[in-house]
Design a protein around this motif. Structure first.
Motif, mmCIF file in Angstrom:
data_model
loop_
_atom_site.group_PDB
_atom_site.id
_atom_site.type_symbol
_atom_site.label_atom_id
_atom_site.label_comp_id
_atom_site.label_asym_id
_atom_site.label_seq_id
_atom_site.Cartn_x
_atom_site.Cartn_y
_atom_site.Cartn_z
ATOM 1 N N GLN A 90 6.104 -1.419 0.045
ATOM 2 C CA GLN A 90 5.440 -0.126 -0.051
ATOM 3 C C GLN A 90 4.922 0.080 -1.472
ATOM 4 O O GLN A 90 5.418 -0.494 -2.442
ATOM 5 C CB GLN A 90 6.421 0.979 0.338
ATOM 6 C CG GLN A 90 5.915 2.407 0.208
ATOM 7 C CD GLN A 90 4.703 2.712 1.077
ATOM 8 O OE1 GLN A 90 3.660 2.057 0.951
ATOM 9 N NE2 GLN A 90 4.808 3.701 1.945
ATOM 10 N N GLU A 153 3.996 6.542 -1.086
ATOM 11 C CA GLU A 153 2.664 5.927 -1.050
ATOM 12 C C GLU A 153 2.040 5.809 -2.437
ATOM 13 O O GLU A 153 1.007 5.151 -2.594
ATOM 14 C CB GLU A 153 1.734 6.751 -0.167
ATOM 15 C CG GLU A 153 2.188 6.934 1.261
ATOM 16 C CD GLU A 153 1.307 7.925 2.008
ATOM 17 O OE1 GLU A 153 0.131 8.095 1.615
ATOM 18 O OE2 GLU A 153 1.781 8.537 2.977
ATOM 19 N N ALA A 406 8.094 1.006 5.779
ATOM 20 C CA ALA A 406 7.575 2.245 5.198
ATOM 21 C C ALA A 406 6.537 2.840 6.147
ATOM 22 O O ALA A 406 6.695 2.782 7.363
ATOM 23 C CB ALA A 406 7.011 1.995 3.806
ATOM 24 N N TYR A 409 1.506 0.703 7.844
ATOM 25 C CA TYR A 409 1.856 -0.716 7.829
ATOM 26 C C TYR A 409 1.115 -1.497 8.901
ATOM 27 O O TYR A 409 0.654 -0.946 9.907
ATOM 28 C CB TYR A 409 3.367 -0.893 8.019
ATOM 29 C CG TYR A 409 3.941 -0.162 9.216
ATOM 30 C CD1 TYR A 409 3.920 -0.724 10.495
ATOM 31 C CD2 TYR A 409 4.504 1.103 9.054
ATOM 32 C CE1 TYR A 409 4.438 -0.040 11.577
ATOM 33 C CE2 TYR A 409 5.021 1.785 10.137
ATOM 34 C CZ TYR A 409 4.986 1.215 11.404
ATOM 35 O OH TYR A 409 5.495 1.890 12.476
ATOM 36 N N GLN A 469 11.256 5.325 6.852
ATOM 37 C CA GLN A 469 10.138 6.231 7.122
ATOM 38 C C GLN A 469 10.382 7.103 8.348
ATOM 39 O O GLN A 469 9.568 7.965 8.660
ATOM 40 C CB GLN A 469 8.830 5.438 7.257
ATOM 41 C CG GLN A 469 8.771 4.481 8.413
ATOM 42 C CD GLN A 469 8.032 5.032 9.609
ATOM 43 O OE1 GLN A 469 7.556 6.149 9.575
ATOM 44 N NE2 GLN A 469 7.937 4.246 10.661
ATOM 45 N N GLY A 517 11.909 5.372 -0.508
ATOM 46 C CA GLY A 517 10.599 5.452 -1.149
ATOM 47 C C GLY A 517 10.520 6.525 -2.202
ATOM 48 O O GLY A 517 9.437 6.849 -2.677
#
Length: 728
Positions: A90, A153, A406, A409, A469, A517
């Motif tokens: 990610q 992101e 994540a 994808y 995620q 993340g």
């Protein structure tokens, strides 16, 4: 360079040959200047046809031989939502590598796979969504608050790091051909956007001009002016009153005039509906379409621009404005070669053999290895011996595919979980037991404990915890999130902490691997673990990469691109976009883990700081040199970081500002002298008007392997070097 010149000459020869053959329409002739081709095409379209081409799902105009094209494509960390592709870590993980050279290689690899997929799709008559070459990435918003689910992101909390990683990625995606783009990248979400997800369709982000220009805009400016990014996407929210997809100051004054942006501007998807349904600044769809078009939103991802003919009939906008926007939008399709005869561009022959090829898969593994951050290694618990007698692997993310992927994808037929990576490393005689042991974010419904005893029996326990995620991400994708993708509490789910306490009570050696993340406040976990690894969402080869680190086939070298607070209580309100008390640059509270921090299996020392001058003028560039030495026993990478501090300023300034970083690899006993150039622009502050000003006075300069803070040293970072200069 020779290859580029030869390729360019070949295109000229081909264009001349094609010109001699003749074309049905002049716009199809690659030998003509770009503006002439665009003028010809626009002049032949009806008003309705023009309006249709401003939609993300642009239909074919058969009478003009214009093929259908869908502008919406994704490649945040690999070609996404379009079948098989290499899945890289990610974005936040790739940023943790602090490696611009690698990031450009990743962009290039993704662009190759994108071209291969586009070529084969068109050959078979497929022109659908996610099958094109205009990619709506990277996300270069500043990760100002760890509660934001989409922060994964981004490239982290720092404008400089985000700029450098983003520029490298865009250059890789777009290529360096003098005529054609390999693919078209996009900077999003312009410009002040980072949650909350549940409010994004109605929220007004209020920021000072100082914060706007000091924190939120620098990465966008770098991608536009340095990387020549082809597209920019507006955000859902308003900024200081105006919607980001119809913002006169941001879109026209800054983007087009000040920065000289020549690419296309697109709304975030269905953001124009928010004009009347969420923000309530216009009464209906025709008014929203006109407002966006008149402000320079060239492309609508959504359902609003079909109302443009109605808006024109109501005198809310004009066909001339339609033409102006189309002339800003169409060059991208031409630069991708989408109107040129097959074989014209140098990328038309890229074949499917590059998709998820061995080279790209190896690159994904390299990126994952470089992204992993070692946060604790008590008594050199790591690396483990592959010949150990027994091992217990447990935890909700050990075999959890979503913890690799994540969001945004692609698909892979070779996903390697942490459990699989470990199993690929240990010796045949090693006894390995696995039990998930705990659910991801809720207490086990069955209270019977069959797992903690396994920890007591094993020589080493690897507990895999963290997020996926499913519980952090975008508004509608994180299906297990209770807060539309965001996190109200930044701690590890309490059930995982309770689970780890049971494991710790029995485990002889405890290695904790955390996926996620975003920054996770986990002081209890830090205290319990003998070794602690933060591995992000590491992509398809993530399990292999984690195992490479655990068993010593690779040495950890990742650095945190975000600050890990001690608690959510240390953060300002989520909706507050002021930078006071946020990120390493402005926070007052001591963090759990500082920005830029990460340990190694070896030791590095810094020495011989040299400044080319102790006093410089306002137009002079300073050279900073330092020597880094590997004083340990294994070859390893080190990330050298340069920070500046303005000691006395007329306005509030960051406590530290990252202004340079370099990744080097050193054998045991080896040294290398690193050089940084400190330009006058790096020394400038941003005043309350948003103006960059270089004030005379004293500046501190720091060089080291982490943020130059007491907390970094307390956690085991190498002693940094400090110097000072005076600007006169």
């Amino acid at each position: 360079m020779k290859k580029i010149i030869l390729s360019f000459c070949a295109i000229l020869v081909l264009s001349c040959s094609l010109g001699a053959q003749g074309f049905k329409f002049p716009y199809q002739n690659p030998a003509l200047p770009l503006d002439k081709r665009i003028d010809d095409l626009v002049s032949r379209m009806t008003m309705e046809e023009k309006a249709s081409q401003l939609m993300y799902k642009s239909p074919a105009v058969e009478r003009l031989d214009v093929p259908a094209y869908n502008w919406w494509n994704e490649c945040l960390h690999g070609v996404a939502r379009n079948g098989r592709a290499t899945i890289f870590p990610q974005a936040i993980g790739m940023a943790a590598a602090f490696d611009t050279e690698m990031m450009q290689r990743i962009g290039d690899a993704i662009a190759d796979e994108a071209r291969a997929k586009y070529n084969v799709s068109v050959k078979n008559g497929y022109r659908g969504q996610y099958q094109g070459l205009t990619f709506w990435t990277p996300n270069i918003n500043i990760f100002r608050d760890p509660r934001w689910g989409r922060g994964q992101e981004t490239y982290g909390e720092d404008p400089y790091l985000t700029s450098r990683i983003g520029v490298a990625f865009v250059k890789g995606l777009q290529g360096d051909h003098p005529t054609y783009l390999k693919s078209a990248a996009m900077a999003k979400h312009y410009a002040v956007h980072s949650g909350p997800e549940k409010l994004r369709h109605e929220f007004d982000a209020k920021v000072s001009m100082k914060d706007l220009w000091e924190t939120y805009l620098p990465a966008f400016e770098a991608l536009v002016t340095e990387a020549k990014v082809e597209g920019v996407m507006g955000a859902y929210n308003r900024t200081n009153g105006d919607p980001c997809c119809a913002h006169p100051y941001l879109m026209q004054e800054v983007l087009r005039k000040r920065w000289g942006f020549k690419g296309y501007f697109v709304s975030d998807c269905w953001a124009l509906v928010d004009f009347f349904a969420g923000h309530k600044i216009v009464p209906d769809a025709p008014s929203a379409a006109a407002l966006a078009l008149n402000t320079g939103c060239n492309l609508n991802c959504g359902s609003t621009y079909p109302q443009l003919p109605a808006a024109i009939s109501q005198d809310l906008t004009s066909e001339q404005m339609l033409d102006a926007n189309l002339r800003q939008l169409l060059p991208t399709r031409f630069k991708l070669g989408l109107f040129d005869p097959l074989g014209t561009t140098p990328f038309d022959q890229i074949g499917t053999e590059v998709i998820a090829c061995e080279k790209h898969i190896n690159l994904s593994r390299e990126a994952a290895v470089k992204s992993i951050v070692l946060l604790k290694n008590k008594n050199n618990t790591l690396p483990l011996n592959k010949e150990l007698a027994s091992l217990f692997v447990t935890g909700p993310t050990a075999a959890h595919i979503q913890a690799l992927l994540a969001n945004y994808y692609g698909q892979s037929n070779d996903l390697r979980t942490i459990l699989e990576g470990v199993m690929g490393k240990v010796s045949p005689q090693t006894s390995v037991h696995y039990s998930q042991g705990a659910l991801l974010d809720e207490a086990n419904r069955n209270p019977v404990d069959w797992f903690s005893g396994e920890a007591g029996a094993a020589e080493v326990t690897i507990a895999c915890l963290g997020l996926s995620q499913l519980i952090e991400g975008e508004e509608g994708e994180a299906i297990a999130s209770r807060h539309l993708g965001d996190r109200e509490d930044i701690a590890l789910p309490q059930n995982q902490v309770d689970f780890l306490k049971k494991i710790r009570a029995n485990a002889k050696k405890l290695i904790v691997v955390i996926t996620g993340g975003s920054a996770i406040a986990c002081p209890e976990v830090f205290d319990m673990a003998d070794a602690l690894l933060f591995v992000w969402y590491p992509g398809e080869q993530g399990g292999n990469a984690v195992a490479d680190i655990i068993f010593g086939d690779a040495v950890p070298s990742g650095r945190l691109p975000v600050t890990f607070p001690m608690s959510v209580k240390d953060l300002p309100p989520f909706e507050d976009y002021a930078m006071k008390n946020r990120t390493y640059r402005y926070a007052e509270k001591t963090p759990l883990f500082p920005f830029g921090f990460g340990l190694s299996y070896t030791n590095f020392t810094y020495s011989n700081l040299k400044l080319s001058k102790s006093k410089i003028g306002t137009n002079e560039t300073l050279t900073v040199e330092a020597t880094v030495t590997n004083t340990g026993k294994v070859r390893a990478d080190e990330v050298i970081q340069l920070y500046l501090t303005d000691v006395v300023a007329s306005v509030a300034v960051p406590k530290y500002s990252l202004k340079g970083f370099q990744r080097v690899s050193l054998w045991p006993g080896a040294s290398k002298t690193i050089s940084f150039a400190v330009t006058p622009d790096m020394l400038k502050l941003v005043n309350e008007k948003g103006e960059k000003v270089l004030e005379k006075g004293e500046f501190k300069i720091f060089v080291g392997g982490s943020l130059p803070s007491p907390r970094s040293l307390e956690l085991g970072a190498a002693q940094y070097l400090e110097g000072k200069i005076n600007v006169e």
